[in-house]
Design an enzyme around this catalytic site. Structure first.
Site, short mmCIF file in Angstrom:
data_model
loop_
_atom_site.label_atom_id
_atom_site.label_comp_id
_atom_site.label_asym_id
_atom_site.label_seq_id
_atom_site.Cartn_x
_atom_site.Cartn_y
_atom_site.Cartn_z
CG ASN A 7 -1.75 1.21 1.38
OD1 ASN A 7 -1.85 2.00 0.44
ND2 ASN A 7 -2.36 1.40 2.54
CD1 TRP A 8 3.76 1.08 -2.75
CD2 TRP A 8 3.82 2.21 -4.70
NE1 TRP A 8 4.59 0.41 -3.62
CE2 TRP A 8 4.64 1.08 -4.82
CE3 TRP A 8 3.69 3.08 -5.79
CZ2 TRP A 8 5.35 0.80 -5.99
CZ3 TRP A 8 4.38 2.79 -6.96
CH2 TRP A 8 5.21 1.67 -7.05
CE LYS A 9 -0.23 3.52 4.63
NZ LYS A 9 -0.29 3.70 6.06
CG HIS A 92 -6.11 2.22 4.99
ND1 HIS A 92 -5.68 3.23 5.81
CD2 HIS A 92 -5.11 1.32 4.93
CE1 HIS A 92 -4.45 2.94 6.23
NE2 HIS A 92 -4.09 1.79 5.70
CD GLU A 94 -3.09 5.87 6.43
OE1 GLU A 94 -3.04 5.79 5.20
OE2 GLU A 94 -2.20 5.43 7.18
CD GLU A 164 -3.88 -2.09 7.43
OE1 GLU A 164 -2.71 -2.29 7.15
OE2 GLU A 164 -4.53 -1.11 7.04
N GLY A 170 2.02 2.70 10.81
CA GLY A 170 3.01 3.76 10.63
C GLY A 170 3.69 4.20 11.90
CB SER A 202 4.54 -1.29 12.49
OG SER A 202 4.19 0.08 12.65
N GLY A 223 2.67 -0.94 4.43
CA GLY A 223 2.69 0.47 4.03
C GLY A 223 4.12 0.95 3.84
N GLY A 224 4.68 1.57 4.89
CA GLY A 224 5.99 2.21 4.82
C GLY A 224 7.08 1.39 4.14
P1 PGA Z 1 2.50 0.65 7.76
O1 PGA Z 1 1.07 0.85 7.06
O2 PGA Z 1 3.06 -0.66 7.22
O3 PGA Z 1 3.30 1.83 7.34
O4 PGA Z 1 2.25 0.59 9.22
C1 PGA Z 1 0.19 -0.21 6.88
C2 PGA Z 1 -1.08 0.26 6.24
O5 PGA Z 1 -1.57 1.34 6.58
O6 PGA Z 1 -1.67 -0.41 5.38
#
Ligand code: PGA
Length: 242
Positions: A7-9, A92, A94, A164, A170, A202, A223-224
């Site tokens: 997930n590149w956001k 998600h 966010e 999640e 994050g 994470s 994500g990250g």
């Molecule tokens: P993260 O994000 O790996 O940076 O914690 C995961 C996500 O939001 O899908």
């Protein structure tokens, strides 16, 4: 099969970086037999990224609850499908936090995504406060009940569930595998033994295997680390050993 979702956001900042990152990840994923890789870039990059591997696909990060039409700023699942996406992340945290999405909008989005033959990746998870109050399983149950309401049995099996925990996203503060297992077990009680359940929050190369082995997850939502090709390659390799 182990699902790894990148997930590149809202990253990276430009076409050149997106193409470079994508090419590096594709090269690293070549030959990883147990891994099914799903890359979810910002929608603007989708037409520019060509998947060259059998075990990789593209996905969207969000989609509208309707078809094309007068919805300024939105993206229809029909358009995602036309851009060769096979998956779409829905609900998600966010999206819930910054864009006011709810279980009910997620429910409509999941149904419309299914209409266009996309596999929804439905995200659920409790906040730090809800965790402190001991309400994790209750929150997840509510999110599943409302988010998946009215979806018939034949479609229910096509939906992936991503656990999640909001406080783990994050932050570098990943969920303890034993706690994550409690949640995956309870999701499987609710959704059936064969449910595809992913963990996200994470995830890195060091902790990836613990979610797949100890905690019984079918894959990871990353994500990250998915923005760092070398670290992500390590993560995929480790996950393949699980
Ligand atoms: P993260 O994000 O790996 O940076 O914690 C995961 C996500 O939001 O899908």
């Amino acid at each position: 099969m182990i699902y790894i979702i990148a997930n590149w956001k809202c990253n990276p900042a430009g076409v050149k970086e997106a193409k470079t990152l994508f090419a590096k990840i594709m090269a690293k994923a070549r030959g990883l037999r147990k891994i099914k890789l799903i890359i979810c870039p910002p929608a603007c990059y989708l037409p520019l990224l060509k998947v060259s591997l059998k075990n990789a696909s593209l996905g969207g990060q969000n989609s509208l609850w309707g078809d094309c039409g007068a919805y300024t700023g939105e993206l229809s699942p029909r358009q995602l499908a036309d851009l060769k996406c096979k998956y779409v992340i829905i609900g998600h945290s966010e999206r819930r936090k910054y864009f006011f999405e709810t279980n009910e909008t997620a429910n409509r989005k999941i149904k419309t995504a299914l209409d266009f033959k996309l596999t929804p990746i439905y995200c659920v998870g409790e906040t730090a406060e809800e965790k402190e109050q001991g309400r994790t399983l209750e929150v997840i149950k509510n999110q599943l009940d409302a988010g998946l309401a009215g979806i018939d049995a034949k479609d229910a099996g096509k939906i992936m569930i991503a656990y999640e925990p909001v406080w783990a996203i994050g932050t570098g503060n990943a969920c303890a595998p034993a706690d994550a297992k409690r949640v995956s077990d309870s999701i499987r009680v609710m959704r059936g033994e064969d449910a595809v359940v992913l963990y996200g929050g994470s995830v890195n190369a060091e902790n990836a295997v613990s979610y797949l082995k100890e905690a019984g997850y079918s894959g990871l939502l990353v994500g990250g680390v998915s923005l760092k090709a070398d670290e992500f390659a390590k993560l995929m390799k480790e996950a393949g050993k699980a």
